[in-house]
Scaffold this motif. Structure first.
Motif, PDB file in Angstrom:
ATOM      1  N   THR A 110       1.777  44.980  18.067  1.00  0.00           N
ATOM      2  CA  THR A 110       2.688  43.845  18.032  1.00  0.00           C
ATOM      3  C   THR A 110       2.481  43.146  16.701  1.00  0.00           C
ATOM      4  N   GLY A 111       3.567  42.854  16.007  1.00  0.00           N
ATOM      5  CA  GLY A 111       3.448  42.257  14.683  1.00  0.00           C
ATOM      6  C   GLY A 111       3.863  43.246  13.612  1.00  0.00           C
ATOM      7  N   THR A 112       3.135  43.252  12.504  1.00  0.00           N
ATOM      8  CA  THR A 112       3.510  44.062  11.346  1.00  0.00           C
ATOM      9  C   THR A 112       2.536  45.201  11.118  1.00  0.00           C
ATOM     10  N   GLY A 113       3.057  46.411  11.185  1.00  0.00           N
ATOM     11  CA  GLY A 113       2.335  47.571  10.681  1.00  0.00           C
ATOM     12  C   GLY A 113       2.940  47.955   9.346  1.00  0.00           C
ATOM     13  N   VAL A 114       2.162  48.558   8.482  1.00  0.00           N
ATOM     14  CA  VAL A 114       2.706  49.020   7.202  1.00  0.00           C
ATOM     15  C   VAL A 114       2.544  50.527   7.089  1.00  0.00           C
ATOM     16  N   ALA A 115       3.601  51.158   6.558  1.00  0.00           N
ATOM     17  CA  ALA A 115       3.595  52.596   6.326  1.00  0.00           C
ATOM     18  C   ALA A 115       3.015  52.850   4.937  1.00  0.00           C
ATOM     19  N   LEU A 116       1.764  53.244   4.889  1.00  0.00           N
ATOM     20  CA  LEU A 116       1.051  53.348   3.619  1.00  0.00           C
ATOM     21  C   LEU A 116       1.623  54.447   2.729  1.00  0.00           C
ATOM     22  N   VAL A 117       1.742  54.142   1.432  1.00  0.00           N
ATOM     23  CA  VAL A 117       2.068  55.165   0.445  1.00  0.00           C
ATOM     24  C   VAL A 117       0.835  56.045   0.215  1.00  0.00           C
TER      25      VAL A 117
ATOM     26  N   GLY B 128       4.329  57.969   3.035  1.00  0.00           N
ATOM     27  CA  GLY B 128       3.153  58.582   2.438  1.00  0.00           C
ATOM     28  C   GLY B 128       3.391  59.950   1.823  1.00  0.00           C
ATOM     29  N   GLU B 129       4.636  60.409   1.777  1.00  0.00           N
ATOM     30  CA  GLU B 129       5.020  61.689   1.179  1.00  0.00           C
ATOM     31  C   GLU B 129       4.238  62.887   1.752  1.00  0.00           C
ATOM     32  N   PRO B 130       4.040  62.957   3.066  1.00  0.00           N
ATOM     33  CA  PRO B 130       3.234  64.054   3.623  1.00  0.00           C
ATOM     34  C   PRO B 130       3.855  65.430   3.415  1.00  0.00           C
ATOM     35  N   ALA B 131       5.174  65.489   3.231  1.00  0.00           N
ATOM     36  CA  ALA B 131       5.826  66.784   3.034  1.00  0.00           C
ATOM     37  C   ALA B 131       5.352  67.468   1.763  1.00  0.00           C
ATOM     38  N   THR B 132       4.804  66.699   0.808  1.00  0.00           N
ATOM     39  CA  THR B 132       4.354  67.279  -0.461  1.00  0.00           C
ATOM     40  C   THR B 132       2.836  67.317  -0.578  1.00  0.00           C
ATOM     41  N   LEU B 133       2.129  67.007   0.500  1.00  0.00           N
ATOM     42  CA  LEU B 133       0.667  67.020   0.483  1.00  0.00           C
ATOM     43  C   LEU B 133       0.127  68.306   1.106  1.00  0.00           C
ATOM     44  N   THR B 134      -0.941  68.830   0.521  1.00  0.00           N
ATOM     45  CA  THR B 134      -1.636  69.961   1.138  1.00  0.00           C
ATOM     46  C   THR B 134      -2.460  69.464   2.322  1.00  0.00           C
ATOM     47  N   ASP B 135      -2.927  70.370   3.144  1.00  0.00           N
ATOM     48  CA  ASP B 135      -3.778  69.981   4.270  1.00  0.00           C
ATOM     49  C   ASP B 135      -5.038  69.277   3.784  1.00  0.00           C
ATOM     50  N   ASP B 136      -5.633  69.776   2.693  1.00  0.00           N
ATOM     51  CA  ASP B 136      -6.831  69.131   2.155  1.00  0.00           C
ATOM     52  C   ASP B 136      -6.528  67.721   1.665  1.00  0.00           C
ATOM     53  N   GLU B 137      -5.371  67.545   1.046  1.00  0.00           N
ATOM     54  CA  GLU B 137      -4.997  66.206   0.569  1.00  0.00           C
ATOM     55  C   GLU B 137      -4.747  65.253   1.729  1.00  0.00           C
ATOM     56  N   LYS B 138      -4.169  65.749   2.799  1.00  0.00           N
ATOM     57  CA  LYS B 138      -3.975  64.903   3.975  1.00  0.00           C
ATOM     58  C   LYS B 138      -5.317  64.434   4.531  1.00  0.00           C
ATOM     59  N   GLU B 139      -6.287  65.341   4.579  1.00  0.00           N
ATOM     60  CA  GLU B 139      -7.615  64.957   5.053  1.00  0.00           C
ATOM     61  C   GLU B 139      -8.252  63.933   4.116  1.00  0.00           C
ATOM     62  N   LEU B 140      -8.017  64.085   2.813  1.00  0.00           N
ATOM     63  CA  LEU B 140      -8.541  63.127   1.842  1.00  0.00           C
ATOM     64  C   LEU B 140      -7.919  61.749   2.042  1.00  0.00           C
ATOM     65  N   VAL B 141      -6.617  61.700   2.273  1.00  0.00           N
ATOM     66  CA  VAL B 141      -5.941  60.433   2.530  1.00  0.00           C
ATOM     67  C   VAL B 141      -6.499  59.768   3.783  1.00  0.00           C
ATOM     68  N   ILE B 142      -6.641  60.539   4.852  1.00  0.00           N
ATOM     69  CA  ILE B 142      -7.172  59.985   6.108  1.00  0.00           C
ATOM     70  C   ILE B 142      -8.575  59.432   5.887  1.00  0.00           C
ATOM     71  N   ALA B 143      -9.426  60.193   5.225  1.00  0.00           N
ATOM     72  CA  ALA B 143     -10.808  59.750   4.997  1.00  0.00           C
ATOM     73  C   ALA B 143     -10.848  58.496   4.139  1.00  0.00           C
ATOM     74  N   THR B 144      -9.981  58.426   3.134  1.00  0.00           N
ATOM     75  CA  THR B 144      -9.957  57.267   2.237  1.00  0.00           C
ATOM     76  C   THR B 144      -9.519  56.010   2.977  1.00  0.00           C
ATOM     77  N   VAL B 145      -8.464  56.123   3.771  1.00  0.00           N
ATOM     78  CA  VAL B 145      -7.983  54.966   4.523  1.00  0.00           C
ATOM     79  C   VAL B 145      -9.020  54.527   5.557  1.00  0.00           C
ATOM     80  N   LYS B 146      -9.601  55.485   6.236  1.00  0.00           N
ATOM     81  CA  LYS B 146     -10.617  55.156   7.245  1.00  0.00           C
ATOM     82  C   LYS B 146     -11.784  54.395   6.609  1.00  0.00           C
ATOM     83  N   LYS B 147     -12.257  54.862   5.452  1.00  0.00           N
ATOM     84  CA  LYS B 147     -13.379  54.204   4.788  1.00  0.00           C
ATOM     85  C   LYS B 147     -12.991  52.820   4.297  1.00  0.00           C
ATOM     86  N   ALA B 148     -11.820  52.695   3.673  1.00  0.00           N
ATOM     87  CA  ALA B 148     -11.394  51.402   3.141  1.00  0.00           C
ATOM     88  C   ALA B 148     -11.129  50.396   4.259  1.00  0.00           C
TER      89      ALA B 148
END
Length: 293
Positions: free
Chosen positions: A5-12, A48-68
């Motif tokens: 409820t409220g505002t979610g943001v779709a991360l680039v 987040g342009e997932p159509a142009t990301l490799t599987d490894d890059e997707k995992e990197l994005v997830i790990a980066t967001v989780k840590k931050a």
């Protein structure tokens, strides 16, 4: 407020000039939107342009967001596609423990019937170990998920908890709100009509402009949920022109230009997308400065 409820943001997904994933910029953006007061983060959505990301890059994005994020806000993961079996397989094999829900887009390009859409999401709901938020965006998918189909899915599957409704049609949005189960969330996927949808009974928004101006946009949504209409609309009209600007030449080129103007990241996108042209970049930069950033 309850989760989602409220505002979610779709991360680039920010890229360096060499088109590699810029993890430092992504961490800055996560901190920027959290400091601005948003309620949750959406990872690997369309923005987040997932159509142009490799599987490894997707995992990197997830790990980066989780840590931050460091546990500060709920996380939602984009998991969708037009091959039902592949989506189901991803839901069964991916570690979804960091995520409070998934956001799953209606199948694109194939143009399924309403029965096909229903069966697709029934399979997704049965496979998902976390709650599911449907995503209806006809301009991108080529087919509209009708209110009756959304209602049917909501009634038949307890872990389908909401819909990101991005048809740009207030009449359709009101029909969904009118007939939804009591606790089902109708979330705007259109920044320009997010406030009217909230005032009609919606739960909030998954936003793009909220990633640029999170303080103003998330406060607008909170005021709308509190039925403080005049104060909410004052904020809406303060930033409304920027919504038109960021979508004028496609998403996420516009919001990435805002981030560049704020010093958060480069405005780089991957083909087939291209960065906004010099004229639009100048207009976006002037708006950012005029707003005091």
């Amino acid at each position: 407020m309850q989760p989602f409820t409220g505002t979610g943001v779709a991360l680039v997904t920010p890229f360096k000039k060499d088109f590699s994933v810029d993890t430092e910029a992504l961490a800055r953006i996560v901190n920027h939107v959290i400091a601005g007061g948003v309620e949750y983060l959406v990872v690997l959505g369309t923005t987040g342009e997932p159509a142009t990301l490799t599987d490894d890059e997707k995992e990197l994005v997830i790990a980066t967001v989780k840590k931050a994020n460091n546990g500060r806000l709920p996380l939602v993961l984009g998991v969708g596609g037009n091959n039902t079996a592949d989506v189901v397989d991803e839901l069964k094999t991916r570690d979804l423990s960091p995520f409070a829900a998934i956001l799953s887009v209606s199948p694109y390009y194939n143009k399924p019937t309403q029965e096909g859409i229903y069966r697709h999401f029934s399979a997704v709901a049965e496979a998902s170990p976390v709650p599911v938020i449907l995503y209806n965006v006809p301009a991108r998918t080529g087919s509209n998920m009708l209110p009756s189909t959304i209602q049917r899915l909501a009634n038949d599957h307890t872990n389908i908890i909401g819909v990101k409704e991005a048809a740009g049609d207030m009449v359709q949005a009101m029909k969904i709100i009118q007939h939804k189960p009591k606790d089902f969330l109708v979330i705007s996927g259109d920044d320009m009509i997010a406030l009217p949808m909230v005032l009609a009974g919606g739960a909030g928004v998954i936003s793009v402009i909220g990633e640029g101006f999170p303080k103003e946009f998330s406060e607008m949504i909170r005021l709308g949920l509190q039925r403080k209409t005049d104060e909410a609309y004052a904020l809406h009209y303060k930033i409304a022109d920027s919504i038109d600007l960021i979508f004028e030449q496609g998403n996420p080129g516009g919001i990435k230009q805002i981030h560049q103007a704020m010093g958060l990241s480069e405005n780089t996108v991957r083909l087939p997308l291209v960065e906004v042209n010099a004229d639009l970049a100048g207009r976006i930069d002037r708006f950012v400065r005029a707003l005091g950033y």
